[in-house]
Each structure stands twice: as C-alpha cells, then as structure tokens.
Design an enzyme around this catalytic site. Structure first.
Site, short mmCIF file in Angstrom:
data_model
loop_
_atom_site.label_atom_id
_atom_site.label_comp_id
_atom_site.label_asym_id
_atom_site.label_seq_id
_atom_site.Cartn_x
_atom_site.Cartn_y
_atom_site.Cartn_z
N TYR A 139 0.94 -1.05 0.06
CA TYR A 139 0.03 -0.14 -0.12
C TYR A 139 0.95 1.12 0.16
CZ TYR A 139 -4.26 2.67 1.67
OH TYR A 139 -5.24 3.59 1.73
N ARG A 192 -6.16 10.88 -10.66
CA ARG A 192 -5.59 11.23 -9.27
C ARG A 192 -5.08 10.12 -8.34
NH1 ARG A 192 -5.60 10.32 -4.54
NH2 ARG A 192 -7.71 11.15 -3.68
N LYS A 210 -5.95 -1.83 -2.75
CA LYS A 210 -7.14 -1.51 -2.02
C LYS A 210 -7.68 -2.82 -1.53
CE LYS A 210 -7.08 3.20 -1.21
NZ LYS A 210 -7.20 3.75 0.03
N GLU A 282 -12.40 5.22 -6.41
CA GLU A 282 -10.91 5.48 -5.77
C GLU A 282 -10.19 6.25 -6.88
OE1 GLU A 282 -10.37 3.93 -2.66
OE2 GLU A 282 -8.55 5.75 -2.53
N ASP A 283 -9.29 7.34 -6.14
CA ASP A 283 -8.67 8.21 -6.92
C ASP A 283 -8.95 8.68 -8.21
OD1 ASP A 283 -7.20 7.55 -4.72
OD2 ASP A 283 -5.43 6.81 -5.55
N ASP A 305 -14.00 6.35 -1.39
CA ASP A 305 -13.15 6.37 -0.23
C ASP A 305 -12.47 7.71 -0.04
OD1 ASP A 305 -11.47 4.93 1.50
OD2 ASP A 305 -9.94 4.53 0.02
N ASP A 306 -12.04 8.38 -0.99
CA ASP A 306 -11.30 9.48 -0.95
C ASP A 306 -11.88 10.56 -0.27
OD1 ASP A 306 -8.99 8.60 -2.21
OD2 ASP A 306 -10.00 8.54 -3.94
N ASN A 447 -0.41 11.65 0.28
CA ASN A 447 0.28 10.54 -0.21
C ASN A 447 0.91 10.61 -1.35
OD1 ASN A 447 -0.67 9.12 2.31
ND2 ASN A 447 -2.49 8.62 1.42
N ASN A 491 -4.82 7.20 7.71
CA ASN A 491 -5.17 6.70 6.37
C ASN A 491 -6.65 6.02 6.38
OD1 ASN A 491 -5.07 4.90 4.22
ND2 ASN A 491 -3.03 5.93 3.95
#
Ligand SMILES: NC(=O)C1=CN([C@@H]2O[C@H](COP(=O)(O)OP(=O)(O)OC[C@H]3O[C@@H](n4cnc5c(N)ncnc54)[C@H](OP(=O)(O)O)[C@@H]3O)[C@@H](O)[C@H]2O)C=CC1
Ligand SMILES: CC(=O)C(=O)O
Ligand SMILES: [Mg+2]
Length: 591
Positions: A139, A192, A210, A282-283, A305-306, A447, A491
């Site tokens: 991770y 991202r 993840k 995610e992202d 999640d973000d 991160n 996190n």
C-alpha cells in the site's frame, strides 16, 4: 519439418494432423498448438478441475511445498515437488526472511505480487501476520511507485481493464472476469493517483492494493473482490510518449463520452452482480469524483473512499485526540490546506458530527486565496467561480497570501493537510502552530510519503515535542530530546475494509452518511489509555482485524437501524457475526 508445415497451408485443420508427427516442443501435440503456423487458428484448451501441474499453477489452491503426502498422491503431484513437506508457518518464515533481504521497497512489492500470483493464501497469511511491516509495501507509499512503474514491472495482468474501446460492450467485458459472486469492486480512472497525479491505466495498482486490504484487513474473500481500471486516456505527456505505456494513448475523454462510459459501467455492474455489490470509487480527480458520488449514491451501493473513507478516519482521529487535547469538537478550530475530495469530505463529516457548531477554514489555489466563515459573504463573484464542493466552506475574509499568514491570523488548533503538495507545512508553520497551542494537532495526510505536508520528524522537532501528529503514509517513531514519539497513520485503510465488511454482511443496499459516523466512532473507541499515553490517536494496525470487526458491526447496526439492511434476521451479535464472516488464509485440506 518446415516444408511439411508450409504444405499444410491455410486450408488444413491442425486437428486433422497426426499429432505424433508434430515435434515443435511437445511429444504429442494433441491440440496442435506447437504445430500450428502463425496464421492458423487454434483453440486454447484447458481443463476446469485443477490437479497435478495445473493445481501448482492455480494461485487460489496452490500450497506449494505445504501439500501433504496424501494430497500429493491424490492430486497427481508426486514428483512435481521436491520431497520435503513444509508447514504454512515455515513457508511464511522463509518468505519473510527472503523479503527482508531486499533493499528497495519496490523489490519487496514485486516479491509480494509474485507471491499473490503464485499462492494467494500464503500471500494473505504474510500480510495479515506482518501487517505493520507489509502494509507500506503493498500500500502507500510503495504502491505509488509501483503505479508509476506499472507497465514495466508486471508480468501478469491483475484486475479488469475497461477502456473506451469497450464502449457498448462493457457487460461482455465484465462477464470475462472468472468470478461471479463479487461483493466489492474498487474502481479508478487513474486521474488522481495518490498525490502523484494522472497515471492513466497504470493506476490499476491502487484498486489491486485496496482490495488486498479489503481481504487482509477486513476479511472479504479474495474471490469476491474485483479491481477495475477504466481507461479513458491520460493527459500525462510522459505516459503518452512512453512506448511501454500499457493504456490508451490518447488524451482523456471528457463530458458526454466520459459520462456515457461510466454510466454503461455502472449499469453493467448491477446487471452482472446485482444490487448489493459495493462499488468503491478510488482516486478519481475531484471534478468527476463528487459528481459520480452524487449521481449514483441513490441508485447504487457506492462509496467514495477519498471523500468518505478519509472523512471517517480523520474524524475518528480528531475525536480520539480530544482525549489528549481536551474540549469538545466545537471548542476547536480547523484549518485545512487543500479543499479537494479529502479536505472538504473531512470538513463535511466533522460538521455533520457537531451539527455545524464550529468555524471551518479552507484554503486552496496554492494558498493565494483564503476565505473564512462569516455572515457577510462578499466574495460572491469569486464564490460563483469556485467548484461547487468548495462553496459551502468559502466565507469572507481579507485575503491571506500564505499558509503561515493564515495560521497566524486564524490561530487554528488543528491543521489538516490534504493538498497532495509535499513540504507545505514548513518550520515556520509548525512553530506558529506550537506558539499558541499547548498541543497542536497536525495531520499531514497527503500520500505517498514524498507528498506529505511534513514528516513526523519535522513535526516533532519543529514543535519541540508538542505536536500530536498523524500522516497518510507511515513514518517511523522519532526520538526527540530523549523521548520517543510514535506517529499515527491517518489513512482511510483503517476504515474502508471494516466499513465494506459491515455493508456486505448486513446486505446494505445504500451507503448513508450516518454509517460513516458509526465507522468513525467504532475506530475512535479502539484506542486504549496506554496508547493515548504514548500520544497515539489511532490504534496500531496490528489490531486491525479486531478493529474491522468492530467497525463492521457498528456500520451494520446503523444500516439495520436506517432500514437499509437486507440480511434478515439481524444476527444477535454483530461483532461475532463479523468475525465469523472474515476470510482466513489458513490452508484448507484437499480430499
Ligand atoms: N490519508 C488518507 O487516507 C488520504 C490521503 N489523501 C491524499 O490527499 C491528497 C489530496 O487528495 P484529494 O483531496 O483527493 O485531491 P484533490 O485534487 O481533490 O484536492 C487537492 C486540493 O489541494 C489544493 N492544493 C494543491 N496544492 C495546494 C497548495 N500548495 N496549497 C493549498 N492548496 C493546494 C487543490 O487546489 P485546487 O482546487 O486549486 O487545485 C485541491 O483543492 C493526495 O495526496 C491524496 O493522496 C487522499 C485521500 C485519503
Ligand atoms: C489513501 C488514499 O486513498 C489516497 O491517498 O488517495
Ligand atoms: Mg485514494
């Protein structure tokens, strides 16, 4: 031989041939694979029950040297393995020894990925038993480097790729995935990736990572997890010019083309896996993330999640920090550097928790613009030009040009960095925070480690040991003036595995913000007095399976309370039920 093959030409079926005459690599080329010329078509035959050599090559069932004598006899493995039989514990010890030999984190990452491809249970055994050591490998921060190098380091594809080329047949692509009972999907479009920006198709490392945490930390079965990357192109020039780039070499699709593909994907997932598959975004870049969440949260079981996972973990950290800082949430003043998905998501959930009884400050645009809560909103023209998710947090204030000026002007008690921009919490900023706070709470959430707003060492040293510190990526303990400070890791990995388990085990059909508050509360409750005494605001990751079961139970309880759970009857003890649902990586015995 060559002339024989040429004579056979296009019209001859390879299967009509006497296989014994085909010597291009096999004794009996039964299916004509070795015999076929490049322009002839053959069928990729396989068998469905793994035994013998294919069992050793099947990562889900392979046990390597741990196959017992009986299993070796029963499954045609004799001779395919050296004589020794090792226990899983010994295999684990051997592998940990070998992983520890590698100097570079990326080498450890590759060793772990190779293990996952070879022996899935052993991979999870290692990850679960050595979570604090291996989390930074599979991770953040290493997964960031892996994504940057994804095209060159991987030998075998992982996850499912859905690209613009598949528009109109996304359902068919989903059907190619070998598993039918999917419970959790993590999907990215790679725009991202952590604080590293647009990595296009190479973002696949994130859903893969993840989901390995969903299994190791939250106990969701690996076969029920599906990592997906949606490839709509990339605006990363370096990747576009890289001959080894694995994705579509075109600029990102936007507007209707983008939303049509995403919509087709969302509909296909429901059609393929039903209503109760959890889709974790995610992202994604924020210009799509907020919109996708708003669009699908009422029709699908979706979770960002973000935005939401991060909010839940930070709220937990802040609430538990109150035990050290004193006061209630409403007594504190929060300053955010970065008003994006993470920043505004956190602000929103803290506000929900305290019923909007406190002032919030958000800064953005590289610190040039700074707005503050106030009754008279004078920045109307500016407000209108702001992205919609920033607007609730934008309020009138004289322009403040730097973060340091903002800190000195507003005197926050909590400083939260979610800018994706490393080194922005400077010595002056930390010193200022420490000048008017007995114990400033500093959260450098960005991160990977290279993007952290400051390091643990900087936070403790510059604050002269006063700071309570947590970061998105892990830092080692720091010794300052004879005292050891243990930084926390703020996190979302604390939240999403248990949250997902709670959703799945209750059969929840939608995600509600109160479920995020429940997850946050469950996490904050897991910090012990001994941990507070050490200055910790999060429990250690070594306890994560227990923590995840507690989170799952609270999330599920909330889903039942809200009428969103479909698993009836409600289990009497949700914690016990959560524990009983969790995947164990211990080998099974084969008949
Ligand atoms: N610890 C954790 O669990 C998590 C950490 N993160 C990390 O947080 C970071 C941000 O993620 P996310 O919120 O999704 O990203 P976004 O792109 O949505 O948000 C970043 C925000 O930071 C602003 N910004 C960028 N540089 C500066 C600067 N120098 N000064 C002030 N503001 C700045 C951007 O401004 P503008 O809008 O003007 O571009 C934007 O509003 C990433 O590094 C990510 O890895 C994210 C999720 C979870
Ligand atoms: C942790 C996480 O989700 C991120 O940095 O994007
Ligand atoms: Mg993320």
């Amino acid at each position: 031989m060559e002339s024989t093959m040429k004579e056979l030409g296009d019209s001859a079926s390879v299967l009509d041939l006497d296989p014994k005459t085909a010597v291009g690599g096999g004794v009996e080329d039964v299916y004509g694979e070795d015999f076929a010329t490049e322009d002839q078509l053959i069928t990729p035959w396989t068998v469905s029950v793994a035994s013998g050599y294919s069992l050793l090559r099947d990562p889900r069932h392979n046990k390597g040297l741990a196959f017992t004598e009986k299993e070796r006899d029963a499954h045609y493995l004799s001779g395919l393995l050296p004589p020794v039989v090792l226990s899983q514990q010994l295999q684990e010890k051997k592998l940990m020894n070998s992983i520890r030999q590698y100097q570079l984190p990326i080498q450890k990452y590759m060793a772990m990925m190779e293990l996952e491809e070879r022996n899935e249970r052993l991979f999870y055994k290692l990850l679960i038993d050595n979570v604090e050591e291996l989390l930074p490998v599979v991770y953040t921060p290493t997964v960031g480097e892996a994504c940057q190098k994804y095209g060159s380091i991987f030998r075998r594809p992982q996850g499912l790729y859905i690209s613009l080329k598949e528009k109109g047949r996304v359902l068919d692509v989903l059907k190619n995935w070998p598993e039918r009972s999917i419970q959790v999907i993590v999907v990215t479009d790679g725009e991202r990736i952590l604080g590293l920006g647009d990595l296009g198709c190479q973002g696949m490392g994130i859903p893969v990572g993840k989901l390995s945490l969903y299994t190791a930390l939250g106990g969701i079965r690996p076969s029920a997890c599906l990592p997906i990357t949606i490839d709509v192109g990339t605006n990363n020039e370096k990747l576009l010019n890289d001959e080894f780039y694995i994705g579509l070499k075109q600029r990102r699709a936007t507007g209707q083309e983008y939303s049509e593909l995403l919509h087709e994907f969302m509909s296909a997932v429901k059609q393929c896996y039903g209503e109760k598959v959890l889709i974790q975004f995610e992202d994604f870049a924020n210009h799509n993330a907020f919109e996708l969440l708003a669009k699908y949260r009422t029709s699908h079981l979706v979770f960002n999640d973000d935005i939401q996972g991060t909010a839940s973990v930070v709220l937990a950290g802040v609430v538990s920090a109150l035990k050290i800082l004193g006061g209630s949430l409403a007594d504190h003043k929060f300053l955010f550097l970065g008003a994006g998905e993470a920043g505004t998501g956190i602000a929103e959930l803290i506000a929900l928790e305290m019923s909007k009884r406190v002032c919030f400050y958000c800064s953005w645009l590289y610190g040039l613009l700074f707005v503050v809560w106030g009754s008279n909103i004078a920045l109307v023209s500016r407000l209108e030009s702001l992205q919609h998710f920033k607007q609730p947090w934008a309020h009138e204030h004289e322009s403040v040009k730097t973060l340091l000026e903002a800190v000195n002007t507003l005197k926050p008690t909590v400083l939260i960095g979610a800018s994706g921009m490393g080194k922005t919490f400077t010595k002056e900023v930390i010193e200022a925070m420490s000048s008017f706070n007995e114990k400033p709470l500093i959260m450098a959430l960005s991160n990977p480690t290279s993007q952290a707003e400051c390091t643990a060492e900087e936070a403790y040293t510059w604050s002269k040991g006063k700071a309570i510190f947590a970061s998105g990526s892990p830092f080692d303990p720091v010794e300052y003036e004879g005292k050891v400070f243990v930084p926390g890791q703020g996190n979302n990995a604390y939240i999403f595995p248990g949250f997902g388990l709670g959703v799945v085990m209750s059969g929840a059909i939608r995600v509600h913000d109160d479920m995020l508050l429940a997850a946050s509360e469950a996490l904050a409750e897991q910090v012990t007095d001994a941990e507070y005494e050490k200055g910790l605001i999060y429990p250690p990751f070594s306890k994560i399976r227990k923590i995840s079961a507690e989170i799952a139970a609270k999330v599920a309880a909330k889903a039942y309370e809200l009428g969103l759970a479909s698993r009836i009857p409600r289990p009497a003890s949700l914690v016990k039920y959560a524990e009983s649902c969790m995947y164990s990586p211990v080998y099974r015995n084969y008949r």
